[in-house]
Design an enzyme around this catalytic site. Structure first.
Site, PDB file in Angstrom:
ATOM      1  N   CYS A   1       7.962 -16.048 -13.736  1.00  0.00           N
ATOM      2  CA  CYS A   1       8.992 -15.374 -14.996  1.00  0.00           C
ATOM      3  C   CYS A   1      10.055 -13.927 -14.434  1.00  0.00           C
ATOM      4  O   CYS A   1       9.796 -12.950 -14.743  1.00  0.00           O
ATOM      5  CB  CYS A   1       8.756 -15.107 -16.098  1.00  0.00           C
ATOM      6  SG  CYS A   1       8.149 -16.822 -16.647  1.00  0.00           S
TER       7      CYS A   1
ATOM      8  N   TYR B   1      -2.988  -9.759   3.369  1.00  0.00           N
ATOM      9  CA  TYR B   1      -2.103  -8.837   2.186  1.00  0.00           C
ATOM     10  C   TYR B   1      -1.299  -9.901   0.936  1.00  0.00           C
ATOM     11  O   TYR B   1      -0.464 -10.183   1.138  1.00  0.00           O
ATOM     12  CB  TYR B   1      -0.967  -7.810   3.040  1.00  0.00           C
ATOM     13  CG  TYR B   1      -0.717  -7.062   3.232  1.00  0.00           C
ATOM     14  CD1 TYR B   1      -1.892  -6.329   3.015  1.00  0.00           C
ATOM     15  CD2 TYR B   1      -0.744  -7.139   5.015  1.00  0.00           C
ATOM     16  CE1 TYR B   1      -2.305  -4.662   3.947  1.00  0.00           C
ATOM     17  CE2 TYR B   1      -1.560  -5.891   6.432  1.00  0.00           C
ATOM     18  CZ  TYR B   1      -2.437  -4.434   5.228  1.00  0.00           C
ATOM     19  OH  TYR B   1      -2.522  -3.599   6.115  1.00  0.00           O
TER      20      TYR B   1
ATOM     21  N   GLU C   1      -7.926   0.217  14.074  1.00  0.00           N
ATOM     22  CA  GLU C   1      -8.413  -0.146  12.583  1.00  0.00           C
ATOM     23  C   GLU C   1      -6.643  -1.346  12.447  1.00  0.00           C
ATOM     24  O   GLU C   1      -6.398  -1.221  11.513  1.00  0.00           O
ATOM     25  CB  GLU C   1      -7.849   0.398  11.578  1.00  0.00           C
ATOM     26  CG  GLU C   1      -7.911   2.036  11.815  1.00  0.00           C
ATOM     27  CD  GLU C   1      -7.932   3.323  11.310  1.00  0.00           C
ATOM     28  OE1 GLU C   1      -8.932   3.754  10.527  1.00  0.00           O
ATOM     29  OE2 GLU C   1      -6.026   3.253  10.907  1.00  0.00           O
ATOM     30  N   PRO C   2      -6.961  -2.750  13.109  1.00  0.00           N
ATOM     31  CA  PRO C   2      -6.034  -3.799  13.281  1.00  0.00           C
ATOM     32  C   PRO C   2      -6.551  -4.631  11.779  1.00  0.00           C
ATOM     33  O   PRO C   2      -7.826  -4.720  11.608  1.00  0.00           O
ATOM     34  CB  PRO C   2      -6.573  -4.547  14.148  1.00  0.00           C
ATOM     35  CG  PRO C   2      -7.640  -4.574  14.231  1.00  0.00           C
ATOM     36  CD  PRO C   2      -8.028  -2.900  14.130  1.00  0.00           C
TER      37      PRO C   2
HETATM   38  C1  LIG Z   1      -3.166  -0.615   6.291  1.00  0.00           C
HETATM   39  C2  LIG Z   1      -3.461   0.249   7.633  1.00  0.00           C
HETATM   40  C3  LIG Z   1      -4.071  -0.454   8.003  1.00  0.00           C
HETATM   41  C4  LIG Z   1      -4.071  -1.466   8.880  1.00  0.00           C
HETATM   42  O1  LIG Z   1      -2.863  -1.692   8.905  1.00  0.00           O
HETATM   43  P1  LIG Z   1      -2.408  -3.514   9.422  1.00  0.00           P
HETATM   44  O2  LIG Z   1      -0.447  -3.121   9.717  1.00  0.00           O
HETATM   45  O3  LIG Z   1      -3.060  -4.127   9.113  1.00  0.00           O
HETATM   46  O4  LIG Z   1      -3.338  -3.407  11.207  1.00  0.00           O
HETATM   47  C5  LIG Z   1      -4.762   0.619   9.284  1.00  0.00           C
HETATM   48  N1  LIG Z   1      -5.151   2.272   9.372  1.00  0.00           N
HETATM   49  C6  LIG Z   1      -4.600   1.810   8.247  1.00  0.00           C
HETATM   50  C7  LIG Z   1      -4.462   4.253   7.836  1.00  0.00           C
HETATM   51  C8  LIG Z   1      -3.445   1.661   7.062  1.00  0.00           C
HETATM   52  O5  LIG Z   1      -3.371   2.482   5.994  1.00  0.00           O
END
Ligand SMILES: *Cc1c(COP(=O)(O)O)cnc(C)c1O
Length: 444
Positions: free
Chosen positions: A366, A395, A294-295
């Site tokens: 501010c 982000y 999950e990148p």
């Molecule tokens: C945030 C998150 C990601 C992605 O993380 P990156 O650092 O943006 O690659 C993948 N899996 C889970 C469960 C997350 O909370």
């Protein structure tokens, strides 16, 4: 082979014949002129290139599915591009489910994550048939089973576990250590499986899920995680005769915000991950599982830059020179929230010359903490210059706010000298479009 996450700038960045910076064949000064600033710019080539790198690096492994972590940047157009590259999506809210669904993503390749999913969000996930739900805690198990039974559906689930791995990243972006708000402790898995086998019969456990943190620079973290997950899969098989066929090792691969950041390439982590999968499945006698990754950040960060116009400057006598831009913490919260660092260049004078000055780039909001970049060397930054801050794809837009009642910036997609708006700039009307004055107040 280097991959896009190892570069500070989008892959198409260059200085053009006007002496200006260009990305995706588009002159950044022209973009600022045409669409105004602050402006998010996404380079389609860089985005597709890293998606392809992930796919080809993991093609050597027989069963894998990439799921882009939408929370890094979730928009219709970027979702459509990433879906075209064969990715599924990791989503964490009703809003993200809605967006990826509207963008036409294949919902069977969507995984719903989060540690406090609401009743309504879980209903929505089942109604649009998301492929997997990663269940985080006992409350959610019972809630999800109740909803599944009421809709007469069977749901494929993963269990989110905390593997007890600490990585060297900022405390707020560590998620895999034991005392953290996400996931089941390994010691709770047996109880979960007992419940699944007896009570929660509409939930079908297909695998385990962990995510140890973000902005990771050490490939060995993934190897440690795989060791723990495969060992657990083997234990569950022995004890319950239950064969789990999927492991999701999360996201987290780092990117290069500044020169001192040295993230591994996608190819390097793929080698470590694949080798460890073969080694541990052999060692623990389990079948090769489907691998899910999950990148988020590493997919979208490098393809994005933010353009600002420089306004006022302030030289504090014998101290810092502050150069202010027309955006800041409302469009990029990361420096204020966790001291994130960035690199930048002036789009209309990118070359380094003898006018270099060390300045601090201040946001316009501010809060004293609204500083985008501390101590950066730029060639004589002046009012009207266009500042290009690199690596803002992840982000930034997704954490943007309307602080100081600032309309959120527009986002454009650039490719082959063409630019298209993919998110419109908010207007002042948008800012009050959800507000009302109660009748009682109007009469006074
Ligand atoms: C945030 C998150 C990601 C992605 O993380 P990156 O650092 O943006 O690659 C993948 N899996 C889970 C469960 C997350 O909370």
């Amino acid at each position: 082979m280097a991959t896009a996450n190892q570069f500070i700038k989008p892959l198409t960045t260059k200085i053009n014949e006007n002496g200006n910076l260009e990305i995706g064949g588009c002159d950044l000064v022209n973009l600022a002129d045409k669409y105004a600033t602050p402006l998010y710019v996404i380079d389609e080539f860089t985005l597709r290139s890293i998606c392809k790198d992930y796919k080809s690096a993991f093609a050597k492994y027989p069963k894998s599915q990439m799921m882009y972590a939408s929370k890094a940047l979730c928009s219709l157009a970027t979702t459509a591009i990433i879906a075209q590259e064969g990715f599924g999506f990791d989503v964490v809210s009703g809003g993200e489910i809605y967006t990826v669904h509207k963008a036409g993503a294949d919902m069977s390749k969507v995984l719903f994550n989060g540690h406090n999913k609401s009743y309504d969000e879980l209903c929505m996930a089942l109604d649009v048939n998301v492929g997997r739900i990663s269940v985080d805690n006992f409350f959610e198990l019972s809630l999800l089973d109740e909803i599944a039974k009421s809709k007469n559906k069977n749901v494929n689930i993963l269990l989110r576990i905390t593997p007890g791995i600490e990585c060297h990243t900022h405390e707020y972006i560590q998620t895999g250590h034991l005392d953290c708000k996400f996931g089941f402790d390994l010691t709770q898995i047996d109880e979960v499986i007992d419940l699944l086998l007896t009570e929660y019969t509409n939930l079908h456990l297909v695998g385990l899920h962990a995510h140890v943190g973000s902005q990771i620079f050490e490939s060995s973290i993934y190897a440690d995680e795989i060791e723990i997950l495969i060992k657990e899969i083997s234990r569950v098989d022995e004890k319950f005769g239950l064969k789990l066929s999927e492991i999701n090792i999360g996201g987290g691969l780092g990117v290069k915000y500044v020169d001192t950041d040295c993230p591994p390439s996608v190819v390097e982590i793929a080698e470590v991950i694949i080798q460890k999968l073969y080694e541990t499945t052999e060692k623990y006698g389990v079948e090769l599982p489907t691998l899910i990754l999950e990148p988020g950040r590493s997919i979208i960060s490098t393809s994005g830059v933010t353009l600002y116009t420089i306004g006022s400057s302030k030289q504090v006598p014998r101290a810092t020179k502050y150069v202010s831009v027309d955006g800041g913490m409302a469009d990029n919260l990361r420096p204020a929230m966790y001291q994130a660092e960035y690199c930048a260049q002036i789009a209309n004078k990118p070359e380094i010359d003898d006018t270099l000055q060390k300045v601090t780039i201040a946001g316009k909001f501010c809060e004293s903490g609204d500083i985008l970049i501390k101590n950066i060397e730029l060639p004589n930054p002046e009012e009207g210059d266009i500042l290009c801050v690199y690596n803002t794809g992840a982000y930034n837009y997704s954490m943007a706010s309307n602080y100081n009642k600032a309309p959120r910036p527009a986002m454009v997609l650039v490719n082959n000298s063409q630019s298209d708006i993919i998110v419109n700039r908010e207007t002042y009307e948008d800012l009050i479009s959800h507000e009302t004055i109660p009748n009682g107040l109007k009469e006074q």
